[in-house]
Scaffold this motif. Structure first.
Motif, mmCIF file in Angstrom:
data_model
loop_
_atom_site.group_PDB
_atom_site.id
_atom_site.type_symbol
_atom_site.label_atom_id
_atom_site.label_comp_id
_atom_site.label_asym_id
_atom_site.label_seq_id
_atom_site.Cartn_x
_atom_site.Cartn_y
_atom_site.Cartn_z
ATOM 1 N N VAL A 264 49.956 30.532 42.850
ATOM 2 C CA VAL A 264 48.560 30.633 43.311
ATOM 3 C C VAL A 264 48.248 29.478 44.250
ATOM 4 O O VAL A 264 48.426 28.307 43.901
ATOM 5 N N SER A 265 47.784 29.795 45.456
ATOM 6 C CA SER A 265 47.448 28.730 46.408
ATOM 7 C C SER A 265 45.992 28.766 46.838
ATOM 8 O O SER A 265 45.516 27.859 47.515
ATOM 9 N N TYR A 266 45.250 29.829 46.471
ATOM 10 C CA TYR A 266 43.810 29.866 46.734
ATOM 11 C C TYR A 266 43.194 30.928 45.827
ATOM 12 O O TYR A 266 43.886 31.776 45.248
ATOM 13 N N LEU A 267 41.889 30.878 45.692
ATOM 14 C CA LEU A 267 41.120 31.895 44.981
ATOM 15 C C LEU A 267 40.123 32.488 45.973
ATOM 16 O O LEU A 267 39.571 31.758 46.811
ATOM 17 N N ALA A 268 39.905 33.803 45.910
ATOM 18 C CA ALA A 268 38.973 34.458 46.826
ATOM 19 C C ALA A 268 37.874 35.135 46.030
ATOM 20 O O ALA A 268 38.141 35.796 45.015
ATOM 21 N N VAL A 269 36.626 34.946 46.476
ATOM 22 C CA VAL A 269 35.480 35.546 45.794
ATOM 23 C C VAL A 269 34.686 36.383 46.789
ATOM 24 O O VAL A 269 34.768 36.212 48.006
ATOM 25 N N ALA A 270 33.890 37.307 46.249
ATOM 26 C CA ALA A 270 33.025 38.145 47.069
ATOM 27 C C ALA A 270 31.860 37.327 47.597
ATOM 28 O O ALA A 270 31.496 36.288 47.033
ATOM 29 N N ALA A 271 31.256 37.825 48.671
ATOM 30 C CA ALA A 271 30.129 37.100 49.281
ATOM 31 C C ALA A 271 28.949 36.977 48.321
ATOM 32 O O ALA A 271 28.148 36.041 48.436
ATOM 33 N N GLU A 272 28.842 37.908 47.353
ATOM 34 C CA GLU A 272 27.725 37.885 46.408
ATOM 35 C C GLU A 272 28.027 37.058 45.158
ATOM 36 O O GLU A 272 27.167 36.897 44.293
ATOM 37 N N HIS A 273 29.244 36.557 45.035
ATOM 38 C CA HIS A 273 29.641 35.804 43.848
ATOM 39 C C HIS A 273 28.821 34.506 43.750
ATOM 40 O O HIS A 273 28.498 33.889 44.768
#
Length: 877
Positions: A264-273
Motif C-alpha cells: 500500500v502506497s496511498y489511500l484514495a477517498v471519495a470527494a464526499e468522504h
C-alpha cells in the motif's frame, strides 16, 4: 367459414376470419379452476408501449406462441398472457416533446400495439391483460413495499445521483451526454439525496446458490452474468488509523487482496468522504477539485472509462501492520455510495492503481512475485501477471515466501490481534435503490412529517394514486408543485405533512407481473394463492438477453420475498428461460461535415452490382451512400422494419414463419426483405396442395380414408415413413431442444414429398390425406391461420387440435437401397428386403447387369456392410 378458391390465397381475409373466430369463441381464455390437464405457463417479457411493434417483439412473441400451441396440442392447459410495462422515462420525454399527458400517450399506444399483436395471430389470453400504470396494479406493489418496510427490508439513505442544475432534476445515466444534461446542456453535478432501498443483499447468498437449480434450464451465459453481478468475494476489512483535531478515527477499506497489504502506497477517498471534506475546508484547491469530482456521470461503466484524477489531501493514516504514515488522496474514481467511500492503493498489483501512481509519481512497491511470470517487473509497463493471485510474497517482512492463502491467514492473525480488521464477505451486488425523482411512475407510499419523520401510509388508504392529468415540462418533478397530491396529514400524529414525491424504479413493476397474471383482476389481494399454485412457476420465459442481469435478478428477488410473505410457493419464478437473439439489419448513411451521420431507410436506397462489389445510391438524388454495418434494428439507424407493413404485404403467417425459420431462436437474425419470399411461396404451395387434394377426395367417405397398413405400395410406405419421421423430429425439436427453426424445414420437406406423391388408388389417397392433415396440424403451430383454415376445410374441428400420433411401425423401412462396388467403384444399386440373407444379397448383387460385366476375374473378397454396401475385390479387373 367463407369459401376461397385454389387460386385465391387471400391471407388478409383468412387471417381476419380466424382471428374473429378465436376472439368470438374465447379460444385461448384460461380458468383458474382445478383441471385434470397438466398446466403450462408460457410468458414473453411484456413490452413497453412505445406505440409500434418492432421485429424483436414479433420474434419474441412468435417463439412463445409456437411453444404455447405445441403444448396445447400435447394436451396441456396453456396460459399465455399479455400486459404492458407502462411506466417509464420515455413516456415523460414524449410528453415533453408532444405536450401531451403521459397517461394519454401511453394508453393510446397500448391500443395501437394491442391491435398489432392481435394481427399476429397469437394465442394470448387477453382476459388477463393489464397495464402496470393503473392503480389496480400498483396498489399491490405499494402494499408489498409496506410489508417489506415493516420487516426491515426497506430503508432510506443518501445516494449519489446525476443532477441537472438548470432543469433541477435527477438524470438517468443514459441522459448524461458527455458530462452534460441531455436536454439543458448544463454540466451535470453529483449530488447526494435521500432514496429508498430494497435490501436485496439480504438475499445475495440465496440468489447465488439457487442459480445451481437453474443449470441446464437457463442459458449458461445468463447464469454466468447473474453470478458475476452478485459477485460474492471473500476478503478483509482493514482499518487505517488517523487523528484529526485530537480525535482518533479509522479509515476502513475492503480488499480481496490482503496479501498485498505491504504494498500500500496511498489511500484514495471519495470527494464526499469526511477526510476529503475536512481537507477542502482548509485548502481551496482541494475544495475546487472536490466540486469538480461531483460533476459527470455516476455510472460504474462511465467511471471505469474516465480518466483517473486525484489530489493529495496532505492528510495521513497509519498502516495497520507497520504503523507507517500513508498519504490520503481524494480521487474521482471512488464513490461515497460504494462501501466506505475509501480504497487502498496497491499500484504494483492493481492496474487502476498502477495507472494512478504513475500519473502522480507515487511509490510502486512490488510485493508479489510469480514463478510463471513472462517478464521481469517493470514499474512503467503493466503486465497481466502483476495482478494474479498465483504468486508469493516478497518485500513483505513476515509474509515473505507465503502464497495467497497463507498470507491472507497471517494478515488476519496480525490484524485481529491489533483489533484493526477482520475477515468478511462482500458482494458486488448493492442494495437496490428504487427511488426515482420523476413523475411517471408508481408513487412511493410514504409520508414525510415534520414531527414523526418518515411514516408509512396506512394500508387502508392504498393505493396512493398518481395524478394522470399532468404534462411535465422536464424541469423537476411536477408532483412537488401539485398541492392536491403533495399535502396530506401524518398517519401517525395527524399533523400536516407531505407525501413522498419520488416514484418507484420501473424495474419494480416488471419484477412481479408474472405472478400477478395468475389473478390479474383480484381486488382483494396481491396474488390468489390457489391460482399461483396452479400456474407458477412460469414454465417457459422468453425474452432478450439484454435483460439477463437486472430484470431477471430483481424478478428472482421479488419472487423470494413474495414467497416469504406466503403469497407464492417455490424459490424461482422462471423454470426455463430462452434468451432470444437480436434482429439485425443493414445500415446506410452519409457522413456530415460535423462528423455526425445521416442514416437512410433501406427503401430509400438503391443497390447495384454483385454481392462482392455492391454499391448504394440514394434514390432521391442518385448520389452514393455508405453501406454500413449489420446492426441491431433501431430508430436512430433507420434500419428498422415495420411489422405492420410486412404483414399487410405477406400476411402474419409468412412473417411468423420467416422470423422462426431463418435462424435458431437464441441466435441473431439478419433481416432480409427478399427472404420473406421463400416462406410465402411455401404457404402458397401448401394452399394449392391442400385444395387439389380436397378436390380429389370430394366423393370419398371418412371410411374410404382409413389406411390399411397391410396393403400399402412402396411409395405409400415411403410417404408414411416421411410423415411420421416429421412428427417425431418436430416433437423432439420443440419438446426437448427448443429448436424452433428446424421444424419449418421439416415441414417444407414433407410438403415436397406430398407434392411428389401421385395417388392412383383410394388407399394412396388415404395415405396422402394422413400426410396432409399431419402437415397442416404441425404447420398450424407456426402459421395458425392458414393451417386451421385448411384443416377446417378438411372437416376437422380446430378448437381442440391434438398433436399427431406417432406410428412407430411406419418408421420401419422394410426395403433398403444397397450400393454395389467392384474394386472401389460404384457399379450398381439394388432395392432389397431389410432382412435379406447374406448369401442371397451376394447372389443378387452379382446378377446386376452393371456389376456382372466387371466380375471377369477371380473374386478375392466379398464384403457386405449391412444396410449400406456390397463390395467385390476382383483380381486383374
Amino acid at each position: 367459414m367463407s369459401q376461397l378458391s385454389l387460386e385465391n390465397y387471400d391471407f388478409c381475409a383468412i387471417e381476419k376470419q380466424l382471428q374473429d373466430t378465436w376472439e368470438r369463441e374465447k379460444r385461448y381464455h384460461t380458468s383458474n379452476a382445478p383441471s385434470s390437464k397438466p398446466t403450462r405457463y408460457m410468458l414473453s417479457m411484456f413490452p413497453y408501449p412505445s406505440g409500434k411493434l418492432h421485429m424483436g417483439h414479433v420474434r419474441n412473441y412468435a417463439i412463445t406462441d409456437v411453444l404455447s400451441r405445441y403444448y396445447r396440442q400435447k394436451g396441456h392447459e396453456v396460459m399465455q398472457p399479455m400486459g404492458w410495462d407502462a411506466f417509464g422515462l420515455p413516456a415523460e420525454n414524449a410528453a415533453i416533446a408532444n405536450q401531451v399527458a403521459p397517461a394519454k400517450w401511453t394508453f393510446e399506444n397500448i391500443a395501437n400495439m394491442r391491435t398489432q399483436l392481435q394481427a399476429l395471430g397469437l394465442s394470448i389470453d387477453w382476459s388477463r391483460e393489464f397495464a402496470t400504470c393503473t392503480p389496480e396494479y400498483y396498489r399491490w406493489e405499494q402494499w408489498l413495499f409496506l410489508q417489506l418496510y415493516k420487516k426491515g427490508l426497506v430503508y432510506k439513505k443518501l445516494a449519489t445521483v446525476n443532477w441537472d442544475p438548470v432543469d433541477n432534476t435527477v438524470l438517468a445515466n443514459e441522459q448524461v451526454v458527455d458530462g452534460r444534461g441531455w436536454r439543458s446542456g448544463a454540466i451535470v453535478e453529483k449530488r447526494d439525496i435521500p432514496m429508498y432501498y430494497f435490501k436485496i443483499t439480504d438475499y445475495a447468498d440465496e440468489l447465488l446458490d439457487d442459480l445451481k437449480t437453474l443449470e441446464g434450464r437457463w442459458p449458461k451465459q445468463v447464469l454466468s452474468m447473474q453470478h458475476n453481478w452478485i459477485g460474492k468475494s471473500q476478503g478483509m476489512e482493514l482499518d487505517f488509523t488517523y487523528q484529526l483535531d485530537g480525535i482518533d478515527d479509522v479509515l476502513r477499506v475492503f480488499t480481496t487482496r490482503p496479501d498485498t497489504i505491504m504494498g500500500v502506497s496511498y489511500l484514495a477517498v471519495a470527494a464526499e468522504h469526511p477526510l476529503a471534506q475536512y481537507a477542502a475546508k482548509h485548502n481551496p484547491a482541494i475544495a475546487a477539485f472536490c466540486a469538480e469530482c461531483k460533476q459527470g456521470s455516476v455510472a460504474e461503466a462511465d467511471l471505469a472509462k474516465a480518466e483517473k484524477v486525484g489530489m493529495d489531501t496532505g492528510l495521513f493514516a497509519r498502516h495497520p501492520i507497520t504503523g507507517e504514515p500513508i498519504s490520503v488522496w481524494v480521487a474521482n474514481y471512488v464513490l461515497m455510495s460504494y462501501g466506505s467511500g475509501a480504497v487502498m492503493g496497491v499500484p504494483a498489483h492493481d492496474e487502476r492503481d498502477f495507472e494512478f501512481a504513475n500519473k502522480y509519481q507515487l511509490p510502486i512497491k512490488q510485493v508479489i512475485d510469480n514463478t510463471n511470470k513472462t517478464s521481469e517487473y517493470d514499474c512503467q509497463n503493466w503486465q497481466a501477471w502483476y495482478g494474479e493471485k498465483t504468486g508469493f510474497c516478497i518485500n513483505s517482512g513476515v509474509l515473505d515466501g507465503l502464497g495467497y492463502d497463507e498470507a491472507c491467514a497471517k494478515v488476519n492473525q496480525i490484524i485481529s490481534e491489533k483489533g484493526l480488521g477482520k475477515l468478511t464477505t462482500q458482494y458486488r451486488l448493492r442494495d437496490w435503490g428504487v427511488s426515482r425523482q420523476r413523475y411517471w411512475g408508481c408513487p412511493i407510499p410514504m409520508v414525510n412529517c415534520e414531527y414523526c419523520g418518515t411514516v408509512p401510509v396506512d394500508e387502508a388508504d392504498l393505493p396512493v394514486v398518481l395524478p394522470t392529468d399532468v404534462i411535465p415540462d422536464g424541469r423537476g418533478n411536477p408532483l412537488k408543485q401539485m398541492a392536491e397530491f403533495l399535502h396530506t396529514t401524518c398517519p401517525k400524529c395527524g399533523q400536516d405533512a407531505e407525501r413522498e414525491t419520488d416514484t418507484f424504479d420501473t424495474f419494480v413493476e416488471s419484477s412481479w407481473y408474472a405472478q400477478r397474471f395468475v389473478s390479474p383482476h383480484d381486488d382483494t389481494q396481491m396474488i390468489d394463492k390457489a391460482a399461483a399454485d396452479k400456474w407458477l412457476a412460469v414454465d417457459q420465459y422468453v425474452g432478450g438477453v439484454e435483460h439477463a442481469v437486472l430484470h431477471l435478478l430483481y424478478a428472482r428477488f421479488f419472487h423470494k420475498v413474495m414467497r416469504d410473505e406466503g403469497l407464492v410457493s417455490g424459490d424461482e419464478p422462471f423454470a426455463n428461460l430462452l434468451a432470444q437473439g437480436m434482429v439485425l439489419a443493414g445500415t446506410y448513411y452519409r457522413e456530415n461535415a460535423d462528423g455526425s451521420k445521416s442514416y437512410y431507410f433501406p427503401h430509400e436506397v438503391e443497390l447495384t452490382g454483385t454481392a462482392e462489389t455492391t454499391t448504394a445510391t440514394l434514390k432521391a438524388d442518385g448520389k452514393p451512400v455508405v453501406i454500413g454495418k449489420i446492426e441491431k434494428m433501431s430508430k436512430s439507424k433507420n434500419n428498422g422494419v415495420d411489422p405492420q407493413q410486412i404483414i399487410e404485404q405477406y400476411g402474419a403467417d409468412t412473417v411468423r414463419l420467416y422470423t422462426l425459420f431463418t435462424a435458431p431462436a437464441d441466435q441473431t437474425l439478419e433481416w432480409s426483405d427478399s427472404g420473406l419470399k421463400g416462406p410465402h411461396n411455401f404457404v402458397k404451395k401448401v394452399w394449392r396442395t391442400a385444395f387439389e387434394h380436397l378436390s380429389a377426395i370430394s366423393e370419398l367417405t371418412a371410411n374410404d380414408l382409413t389406411i390399411d397398413k397391410t396393403a400399402l405400395s412402396k411409395a405409400s410406405k415411403d410417404l408414411r415413413r416421411k410423415t411420421h419421421e416429421t412428427i417425431a423430429k418436430i416433437d423432439a425439436s420443440l419438446g426437448e431442444h427448443l429448436a424452433l427453426n428446424t421444424p419449418v424445414s421439416g415441414l417444407m420437406e414433407l410438403c415436397n414429398e406430398i407434392g411428389n406423391f401421385h395417388a392412383n388408388s383410394t388407399q394412396e389417397l388415404a395415405v396422402k390425406h394422413e400426410a396432409l392433415v399431419t402437415l397442416l396440424t404441425l404447420l398450424s403451430l407456426y402459421a395458425p391461420h392458414v393451417g386451421e383454415y385448411l384443416l377446417t376445410a378438411f372437416g376437422i374441428d380446430t378448437s381442440s387440435l391434438s398433436f399427431p400420433q406417432l406410428d412407430e411401425t411406419a418408421l420401419v423401412n422394410d426395403t433398403i437401397t444397397m450400393v454395389v462396388q467392384v474394386n472401389g467403384k460404384v457399379r450398381g444399386k439394388m432395392e432389397v428386403a431389410a432382412d435379406m440373407d447374406h448369401d442371397l444379397l451376394i447372389s443378387e448383387a452379382k446378377a446386376l447387369e452393371g456389376v456382372a460385366k466387371f466380375l471377369t476375374g477371380e473374386i478375392k473378397k466379398q464384403i457386405v456392410v449391412p444396410n449400406k454396401l456390397i463390395s467385390f475385390v476382383v483380381a486383374g479387373a
